[in-house]
Design a protein around this motif. Structure first.
Motif, short mmCIF file in Angstrom:
data_model
loop_
_atom_site.label_atom_id
_atom_site.label_comp_id
_atom_site.label_asym_id
_atom_site.label_seq_id
_atom_site.Cartn_x
_atom_site.Cartn_y
_atom_site.Cartn_z
N ILE A 177 0.83 -1.21 0.00
CA ILE A 177 0.00 0.00 0.00
C ILE A 177 0.86 1.25 0.00
O ILE A 177 0.39 2.33 0.35
N SER A 178 2.11 1.17 -0.43
CA SER A 178 3.01 2.32 -0.34
C SER A 178 2.59 3.48 -1.24
O SER A 178 2.90 4.62 -0.94
N ASP A 179 1.89 3.25 -2.34
CA ASP A 179 1.44 4.33 -3.22
C ASP A 179 0.02 4.77 -2.91
O ASP A 179 -0.55 5.57 -3.63
N CYS A 180 -0.57 4.26 -1.85
CA CYS A 180 -1.92 4.62 -1.44
C CYS A 180 -1.82 5.22 -0.04
O CYS A 180 -1.21 4.64 0.85
N LYS A 181 -2.41 6.38 0.15
CA LYS A 181 -2.37 7.04 1.45
C LYS A 181 -3.74 6.95 2.09
O LYS A 181 -4.75 7.28 1.48
N TYR A 182 -3.78 6.51 3.35
CA TYR A 182 -5.02 6.27 4.06
C TYR A 182 -5.10 7.13 5.32
O TYR A 182 -4.08 7.49 5.91
N LYS A 183 -6.33 7.43 5.74
CA LYS A 183 -6.57 8.10 7.02
C LYS A 183 -7.07 7.01 7.96
O LYS A 183 -8.11 6.41 7.73
N GLU B 284 -3.38 1.26 -8.08
CA GLU B 284 -4.68 0.65 -7.80
C GLU B 284 -4.77 0.47 -6.29
O GLU B 284 -3.99 -0.26 -5.70
N CYS B 285 -5.75 1.14 -5.67
CA CYS B 285 -5.86 1.13 -4.22
C CYS B 285 -7.24 0.67 -3.78
O CYS B 285 -8.24 0.91 -4.46
N GLN B 286 -7.29 0.04 -2.62
CA GLN B 286 -8.56 -0.34 -2.01
C GLN B 286 -9.14 0.89 -1.32
O GLN B 286 -8.41 1.71 -0.79
N THR C 48 -3.31 -9.46 18.95
CA THR C 48 -3.15 -8.35 18.00
C THR C 48 -4.26 -7.34 18.21
O THR C 48 -5.31 -7.65 18.77
N LYS C 49 -4.02 -6.13 17.75
CA LYS C 49 -5.07 -5.11 17.71
C LYS C 49 -5.16 -4.58 16.29
O LYS C 49 -4.18 -4.58 15.55
N ASN C 50 -6.36 -4.14 15.90
CA ASN C 50 -6.64 -3.75 14.53
C ASN C 50 -7.11 -2.31 14.44
O ASN C 50 -7.58 -1.74 15.43
N ARG C 51 -6.98 -1.74 13.26
CA ARG C 51 -7.59 -0.46 12.94
C ARG C 51 -7.84 -0.42 11.44
O ARG C 51 -7.21 -1.14 10.67
N SER C 52 -8.79 0.41 11.04
CA SER C 52 -9.11 0.50 9.62
C SER C 52 -8.82 1.91 9.12
O SER C 52 -8.79 2.86 9.89
N GLY C 53 -8.60 2.00 7.82
CA GLY C 53 -8.32 3.28 7.20
C GLY C 53 -9.12 3.45 5.93
O GLY C 53 -9.42 2.48 5.24
N THR C 54 -9.45 4.69 5.62
CA THR C 54 -10.15 5.00 4.37
C THR C 54 -9.18 5.72 3.44
O THR C 54 -8.32 6.49 3.88
N LEU C 55 -9.34 5.48 2.16
CA LEU C 55 -8.44 6.03 1.15
C LEU C 55 -8.49 7.55 1.15
O LEU C 55 -9.55 8.15 1.08
N LYS C 56 -7.32 8.17 1.26
CA LYS C 56 -7.22 9.62 1.28
C LYS C 56 -6.64 10.15 -0.03
O LYS C 56 -7.10 11.13 -0.58
N LYS D 250 -7.71 -2.72 6.37
CA LYS D 250 -7.54 -3.04 7.78
C LYS D 250 -6.10 -3.47 8.00
O LYS D 250 -5.55 -4.24 7.23
N VAL D 251 -5.49 -2.94 9.05
CA VAL D 251 -4.14 -3.33 9.42
C VAL D 251 -4.14 -3.80 10.87
O VAL D 251 -5.01 -3.42 11.65
N SER D 252 -3.18 -4.63 11.20
CA SER D 252 -3.09 -5.13 12.58
C SER D 252 -1.64 -5.10 13.02
O SER D 252 -0.72 -5.07 12.19
#
Length: 146
Positions: free
Chosen positions: A87-93, A121-123, A106-114, A127-129
Protein backbone atom coordinates in the motif's frame (compact mmCIF):
# COMPACT_ATOMS: atom_id res chain seq x y z
CA UNK A 1 39.07 56.02 6.01
CA UNK A 2 37.41 56.52 2.61
CA UNK A 3 39.46 53.74 1.07
CA UNK A 4 38.43 51.33 3.83
CA UNK A 5 34.78 52.21 3.24
CA UNK A 6 35.18 51.74 -0.53
CA UNK A 7 36.86 48.35 -0.13
CA UNK A 8 34.15 47.20 2.29
CA UNK A 9 31.44 48.32 -0.10
CA UNK A 10 33.08 46.49 -3.03
CA UNK A 11 33.45 43.29 -0.98
CA UNK A 12 29.80 43.44 0.07
CA UNK A 13 28.72 43.92 -3.54
CA UNK A 14 30.91 41.00 -4.70
CA UNK A 15 29.50 38.68 -2.00
CA UNK A 16 25.93 39.61 -2.92
CA UNK A 17 26.51 38.93 -6.61
CA UNK A 18 28.24 35.61 -5.87
CA UNK A 19 25.41 34.48 -3.58
CA UNK A 20 22.78 35.42 -6.18
CA UNK A 21 24.64 33.56 -8.94
CA UNK A 22 24.99 30.46 -6.76
CA UNK A 23 21.29 30.58 -5.85
CA UNK A 24 20.27 30.93 -9.51
CA UNK A 25 22.57 28.07 -10.52
CA UNK A 26 21.07 25.66 -7.98
CA UNK A 27 17.49 26.08 -9.13
CA UNK A 28 18.19 25.24 -12.79
CA UNK A 29 20.44 22.20 -12.58
CA UNK A 30 17.73 19.69 -13.47
CA UNK A 31 18.05 17.74 -10.25
CA UNK A 32 15.55 15.64 -8.38
CA UNK A 33 12.68 18.14 -8.53
CA UNK A 34 13.00 19.22 -12.17
CA UNK A 35 9.77 18.03 -13.80
CA UNK A 36 9.93 20.25 -16.89
CA UNK A 37 11.52 17.50 -19.00
CA UNK A 38 8.67 15.01 -18.56
CA UNK A 39 5.94 17.66 -18.45
CA UNK A 40 6.80 19.02 -21.90
CA UNK A 41 6.22 15.62 -23.50
CA UNK A 42 3.31 14.14 -21.54
CA UNK A 43 0.51 15.23 -19.27
CA UNK A 44 0.13 13.67 -15.84
CA UNK A 45 -2.83 11.62 -17.05
CA UNK A 46 -0.81 10.09 -19.92
CA UNK A 47 2.14 9.09 -17.73
CA UNK A 48 2.18 5.47 -16.52
CA UNK A 49 4.14 4.73 -13.33
CA UNK A 50 5.51 1.42 -12.13
CA UNK A 51 6.01 0.29 -8.56
CA UNK A 52 8.82 1.77 -6.50
CA UNK A 53 11.67 -0.75 -6.32
CA UNK A 54 14.12 -0.13 -3.46
CA UNK A 55 17.84 -0.25 -4.26
CA UNK A 56 18.75 -2.29 -1.16
CA UNK A 57 16.47 -4.49 0.96
CA UNK A 58 12.74 -3.88 1.00
CA UNK A 59 12.61 -0.19 1.98
CA UNK A 60 14.48 3.07 1.53
CA UNK A 61 15.55 4.95 -1.60
CA UNK A 62 14.77 3.33 -4.94
CA UNK A 63 13.67 3.87 -8.52
CA UNK A 64 10.30 3.84 -10.29
CA UNK A 65 9.72 3.51 -14.04
CA UNK A 66 7.71 6.29 -15.68
CA UNK A 67 6.53 5.47 -19.22
CA UNK A 68 4.97 7.76 -21.82
CA UNK A 69 4.94 7.67 -25.65
CA UNK A 70 7.30 4.67 -25.86
CA UNK A 71 9.82 6.42 -23.63
CA UNK A 72 10.70 5.02 -20.21
CA UNK A 73 12.53 7.03 -17.56
CA UNK A 74 13.61 5.96 -14.11
CA UNK A 75 12.65 8.45 -11.44
CA UNK A 76 13.71 8.42 -7.78
CA UNK A 77 11.25 7.27 -5.13
CA UNK A 78 11.29 6.14 -1.52
CA UNK A 79 9.53 3.40 0.44
CA UNK A 80 9.32 4.22 4.16
CA UNK A 81 10.80 1.43 6.27
CA UNK A 82 7.86 1.38 8.68
CA UNK A 83 5.18 1.00 5.98
CA UNK A 84 3.60 -1.92 4.14
CA UNK A 85 4.96 -2.44 0.61
CA UNK A 86 1.61 -3.33 -0.97
CA UNK A 87 0.00 0.00 0.00
CA UNK A 88 3.01 2.32 -0.34
CA UNK A 89 1.44 4.33 -3.22
CA UNK A 90 -1.92 4.62 -1.44
CA UNK A 91 -2.37 7.04 1.45
CA UNK A 92 -5.02 6.27 4.06
CA UNK A 93 -6.57 8.10 7.02
CA UNK A 94 -6.61 5.68 9.95
CA UNK A 95 -8.82 5.60 13.01
CA UNK A 96 -7.63 4.71 16.52
CA UNK A 97 -6.33 1.26 17.38
CA UNK A 98 -8.99 -1.13 18.68
CA UNK A 99 -8.75 -3.21 21.83
CA UNK A 100 -6.31 -6.09 22.09
CA UNK A 101 -7.71 -9.46 20.98
CA UNK A 102 -6.46 -11.93 23.59
CA UNK A 103 -6.81 -14.93 21.23
CA UNK A 104 -4.49 -13.57 18.54
CA UNK A 105 -2.59 -11.01 20.69
CA UNK A 106 -3.15 -8.35 18.00
CA UNK A 107 -5.07 -5.11 17.71
CA UNK A 108 -6.64 -3.75 14.53
CA UNK A 109 -7.59 -0.46 12.94
CA UNK A 110 -9.11 0.50 9.62
CA UNK A 111 -8.32 3.28 7.20
CA UNK A 112 -10.15 5.00 4.37
CA UNK A 113 -8.44 6.03 1.15
CA UNK A 114 -7.22 9.62 1.28
CA UNK A 115 -4.94 9.94 -1.78
CA UNK A 116 -3.63 7.80 -4.65
CA UNK A 117 -0.07 8.32 -5.88
CA UNK A 118 1.28 7.45 -9.34
CA UNK A 119 -2.00 6.04 -10.71
CA UNK A 120 -1.82 3.09 -8.31
CA UNK A 121 -4.68 0.65 -7.80
CA UNK A 122 -5.86 1.13 -4.22
CA UNK A 123 -8.56 -0.34 -2.01
CA UNK A 124 -11.08 2.18 -0.67
CA UNK A 125 -10.83 0.78 2.86
CA UNK A 126 -8.09 -1.27 4.46
CA UNK A 127 -7.54 -3.04 7.78
CA UNK A 128 -4.14 -3.33 9.42
CA UNK A 129 -3.09 -5.13 12.58
CA UNK A 130 -0.11 -5.17 14.88
CA UNK A 131 0.92 -7.14 17.95
CA UNK A 132 -0.38 -5.91 21.27
CA UNK A 133 2.05 -4.06 23.47
CA UNK A 134 3.27 -5.92 26.54
CA UNK A 135 3.60 -2.61 28.43
CA UNK A 136 0.65 -0.91 30.08
CA UNK A 137 0.36 2.73 29.00
CA UNK A 138 0.01 5.34 31.71
CA UNK A 139 -1.84 8.61 31.46
CA UNK A 140 0.08 11.85 31.86
CA UNK A 141 -1.09 12.44 35.44
CA UNK A 142 0.12 9.07 36.79
CA UNK A 143 3.45 8.76 38.57
CA UNK A 144 5.86 5.86 38.52
CA UNK A 145 5.61 3.50 41.51
CA UNK A 146 8.48 3.79 44.01
Amino acid sequence: MRSLFSVTLLLLLALTLTAEATKRGRTHKGGKHDKSKAASECSAAEMQYGKCVPEHGDCGDGLREATCNDRTDKIPCKIPCNWKKDISDCKYKFGPWGPCDAATNTKNRSGTLKRVLFNAECQTTIKVSKPCSSKVKKTRGEKKPN
